[in-house]
Motif scaffolding. Structure first.
Motif, PDB file in Angstrom:
ATOM      1  N   GLU A 126      41.859  48.963  37.579  1.00  0.00           N
ATOM      2  CA  GLU A 126      40.219  49.096  37.190  1.00  0.00           C
ATOM      3  C   GLU A 126      40.244  47.758  36.253  1.00  0.00           C
ATOM      4  N   LYS A 127      41.300  47.382  35.455  1.00  0.00           N
ATOM      5  CA  LYS A 127      41.293  46.215  34.693  1.00  0.00           C
ATOM      6  C   LYS A 127      41.120  45.005  35.433  1.00  0.00           C
ATOM      7  N   ALA A 128      42.178  45.053  36.346  1.00  0.00           N
ATOM      8  CA  ALA A 128      42.276  43.884  37.138  1.00  0.00           C
ATOM      9  C   ALA A 128      41.117  43.689  38.042  1.00  0.00           C
ATOM     10  N   LYS A 129      40.309  44.554  38.510  1.00  0.00           N
ATOM     11  CA  LYS A 129      39.005  44.400  39.117  1.00  0.00           C
ATOM     12  C   LYS A 129      38.133  43.466  38.243  1.00  0.00           C
ATOM     13  N   GLU A 130      38.209  43.786  37.157  1.00  0.00           N
ATOM     14  CA  GLU A 130      37.326  43.129  36.092  1.00  0.00           C
ATOM     15  C   GLU A 130      37.593  41.763  35.962  1.00  0.00           C
ATOM     16  N   LYS A 131      38.895  41.279  35.949  1.00  0.00           N
ATOM     17  CA  LYS A 131      39.211  40.014  36.373  1.00  0.00           C
ATOM     18  C   LYS A 131      38.807  39.264  37.484  1.00  0.00           C
ATOM     19  N   ILE A 132      39.035  40.124  38.534  1.00  0.00           N
ATOM     20  CA  ILE A 132      38.654  39.401  40.018  1.00  0.00           C
ATOM     21  C   ILE A 132      37.006  39.054  39.763  1.00  0.00           C
ATOM     22  N   GLU A 133      36.277  39.774  39.275  1.00  0.00           N
ATOM     23  CA  GLU A 133      34.810  39.682  39.086  1.00  0.00           C
ATOM     24  C   GLU A 133      34.408  38.281  38.389  1.00  0.00           C
ATOM     25  N   LEU A 134      35.272  37.878  37.731  1.00  0.00           N
ATOM     26  CA  LEU A 134      35.061  36.398  36.781  1.00  0.00           C
ATOM     27  C   LEU A 134      35.649  35.286  37.433  1.00  0.00           C
ATOM     28  N   VAL A 135      36.416  35.425  38.896  1.00  0.00           N
ATOM     29  CA  VAL A 135      36.783  34.488  39.717  1.00  0.00           C
ATOM     30  C   VAL A 135      35.616  33.657  40.204  1.00  0.00           C
ATOM     31  N   LYS A 136      35.480  32.407  39.918  1.00  0.00           N
ATOM     32  CA  LYS A 136      34.372  31.512  40.393  1.00  0.00           C
ATOM     33  C   LYS A 136      34.424  31.062  41.752  1.00  0.00           C
ATOM     34  N   ASP A 137      35.723  30.924  42.423  1.00  0.00           N
ATOM     35  CA  ASP A 137      35.856  30.493  43.683  1.00  0.00           C
ATOM     36  C   ASP A 137      35.765  31.570  44.942  1.00  0.00           C
ATOM     37  N   GLU A 138      34.759  31.413  45.808  1.00  0.00           N
ATOM     38  CA  GLU A 138      34.230  32.394  46.499  1.00  0.00           C
ATOM     39  C   GLU A 138      35.146  32.915  47.472  1.00  0.00           C
ATOM     40  N   ASP A 139      35.997  32.042  47.960  1.00  0.00           N
ATOM     41  CA  ASP A 139      37.050  32.537  48.908  1.00  0.00           C
ATOM     42  C   ASP A 139      38.080  33.142  48.200  1.00  0.00           C
ATOM     43  N   ILE A 140      38.473  32.627  47.194  1.00  0.00           N
ATOM     44  CA  ILE A 140      39.289  33.632  46.356  1.00  0.00           C
ATOM     45  C   ILE A 140      38.809  35.000  46.097  1.00  0.00           C
ATOM     46  N   GLU A 141      37.758  34.989  45.618  1.00  0.00           N
ATOM     47  CA  GLU A 141      37.094  36.102  45.036  1.00  0.00           C
ATOM     48  C   GLU A 141      36.824  37.188  46.361  1.00  0.00           C
ATOM     49  N   LYS A 142      36.495  36.676  47.624  1.00  0.00           N
ATOM     50  CA  LYS A 142      36.525  37.636  48.817  1.00  0.00           C
ATOM     51  C   LYS A 142      37.723  38.102  49.194  1.00  0.00           C
ATOM     52  N   GLN A 143      38.910  37.260  48.944  1.00  0.00           N
ATOM     53  CA  GLN A 143      40.532  37.833  49.368  1.00  0.00           C
ATOM     54  C   GLN A 143      40.851  38.812  48.301  1.00  0.00           C
ATOM     55  N   ALA A 144      40.328  38.634  47.018  1.00  0.00           N
ATOM     56  CA  ALA A 144      40.555  39.445  46.114  1.00  0.00           C
ATOM     57  C   ALA A 144      39.864  40.881  45.972  1.00  0.00           C
ATOM     58  N   ASN A 145      38.954  40.757  46.462  1.00  0.00           N
ATOM     59  CA  ASN A 145      38.227  42.007  46.720  1.00  0.00           C
ATOM     60  C   ASN A 145      38.896  42.727  47.813  1.00  0.00           C
ATOM     61  N   LYS A 146      38.875  42.058  48.999  1.00  0.00           N
ATOM     62  CA  LYS A 146      39.955  42.681  50.130  1.00  0.00           C
ATOM     63  C   LYS A 146      41.035  43.491  49.743  1.00  0.00           C
ATOM     64  N   LEU A 147      41.841  42.770  48.670  1.00  0.00           N
ATOM     65  CA  LEU A 147      43.010  43.310  48.199  1.00  0.00           C
ATOM     66  C   LEU A 147      42.651  44.562  47.275  1.00  0.00           C
ATOM     67  N   ALA A 148      41.430  44.610  46.507  1.00  0.00           N
ATOM     68  CA  ALA A 148      41.140  45.690  45.866  1.00  0.00           C
ATOM     69  C   ALA A 148      40.727  47.030  46.494  1.00  0.00           C
ATOM     70  N   SER A 149      40.005  46.594  47.853  1.00  0.00           N
ATOM     71  CA  SER A 149      39.867  47.805  48.840  1.00  0.00           C
ATOM     72  C   SER A 149      40.928  48.168  49.425  1.00  0.00           C
ATOM     73  N   LEU A 150      41.868  47.478  49.744  1.00  0.00           N
ATOM     74  CA  LEU A 150      43.241  47.869  50.197  1.00  0.00           C
ATOM     75  C   LEU A 150      43.902  48.801  49.278  1.00  0.00           C
ATOM     76  N   MET A 151      43.933  48.391  48.061  1.00  0.00           N
ATOM     77  CA  MET A 151      44.557  49.166  46.765  1.00  0.00           C
ATOM     78  C   MET A 151      43.805  50.623  46.647  1.00  0.00           C
ATOM     79  N   GLU A 152      42.654  50.453  46.801  1.00  0.00           N
ATOM     80  CA  GLU A 152      41.825  51.800  46.576  1.00  0.00           C
ATOM     81  C   GLU A 152      42.120  52.712  47.915  1.00  0.00           C
ATOM     82  N   SER A 153      42.562  52.090  49.031  1.00  0.00           N
ATOM     83  CA  SER A 153      42.810  53.057  49.958  1.00  0.00           C
ATOM     84  C   SER A 153      44.279  53.645  50.018  1.00  0.00           C
ATOM     85  N   ARG A 154      45.100  52.765  49.232  1.00  0.00           N
ATOM     86  CA  ARG A 154      46.634  53.259  48.958  1.00  0.00           C
ATOM     87  C   ARG A 154      46.526  54.252  47.985  1.00  0.00           C
ATOM     88  N   TYR A 155      45.613  54.355  46.838  1.00  0.00           N
ATOM     89  CA  TYR A 155      45.736  55.393  45.885  1.00  0.00           C
ATOM     90  C   TYR A 155      45.048  56.633  46.502  1.00  0.00           C
TER      91      TYR A 155
END
Length: 216
Positions: A109-138
């Motif tokens: 949850e703390k990591a997701k807060e860090k993702i929201e601060l990323v300015k690069d749109e492509d990196i933020e998009k990929q990071a959000n995909k990563l977050a979605s995969l992790m939530e499915s894993r949980y």
């Protein structure tokens, strides 16, 4: 009497740890946050081997009970008591495993807060995909944990039945069938968790590569 299947924790996919190489502030913070998430699962990894060892010992006791036969009540009671003790120990490891995963969730949850601060749109998009995969894993882990916990309770009921006087063979057979069905669910949920973990690890590597390439 039917053979009771054994639950095996061997083969559980683990989270990957990778060294941080990002240079910019926001990406570096995401890197660090993701590594902290993986670090929280070290205890989860640590619990797998002792749980497997306890499962195997308990299965040996089960086979010994079958070989002894219900007529030798005193010996059966002794073996059943030993098996119940092993189940208690296995549950202690299960609790530690679950607590480790809970800490991982809280850290993510703390990591997701860090993702929201990323300015690069492509990196933020990929990071959000990563977050979605992790939530499915949980979610996959929660199902695996619930089915495993239920399998332990069914085992406990079985060994308590062995200790009863004049227990019916049909009742024992039905209990073992229920246990085997639950073990099948554990196996299925374990496979889903492994698939989710592998998918997350692969996307995590892609994310690291993306950040590194953008910094070069």
């Amino acid at each position: 009497m039917k053979t009771k299947k054994i639950v095996s924790a061997i083969g559980i996919s683990m989270m990957l740890l990778a060294g941080c190489s990002a240079e910019s502030g926001d990406e570096l913070e995401v890197y660090k946050a993701l590594e902290k998430v993986a670090d929280q699962e070290k205890q989860f990894i640590k619990e797998q081997q002792p749980m497997t060892a306890l499962e195997e010992k308990e299965n040996v006791l089960y086979e010994e009970i079958l070989s002894i036969g219900m007529k030798e009540k005193e010996k059966v009671d002794e073996k059943a008591s030993e098996a119940l003790q092993l189940l208690d120990e296995r549950e202690e490891h299960l609790v530690k495993e679950q607590e480790s995963m809970q800490r991982s969730k809280e850290e993510f949850e703390k990591a997701k807060e860090k993702i929201e601060l990323v300015k690069d749109e492509d990196i933020e998009k990929q990071a959000n995909k990563l977050a979605s995969l992790m939530e499915s894993r949980y979610k996959a882990y929660d199902l695996m944990y619930a089915s495993y916990e239920e399998s332990v309770e069914l085992d406990r009921e079985l060994y308590t039945m062995f200790q009863k006087t004049n227990v019916k063979l049909n009742d024992l057979e039905n209990q073992i069938s229920s246990i085997n069905e639950m073990y099948q669910k554990v196996q299925e949920n374990s496979e889903k968790f492994n698939q989710a973990t592998d998918a997350y690890n692969e996307e995590k590597k892609n994310f690291y590569k993306k950040v590194k390439s953008d910094q070069e």
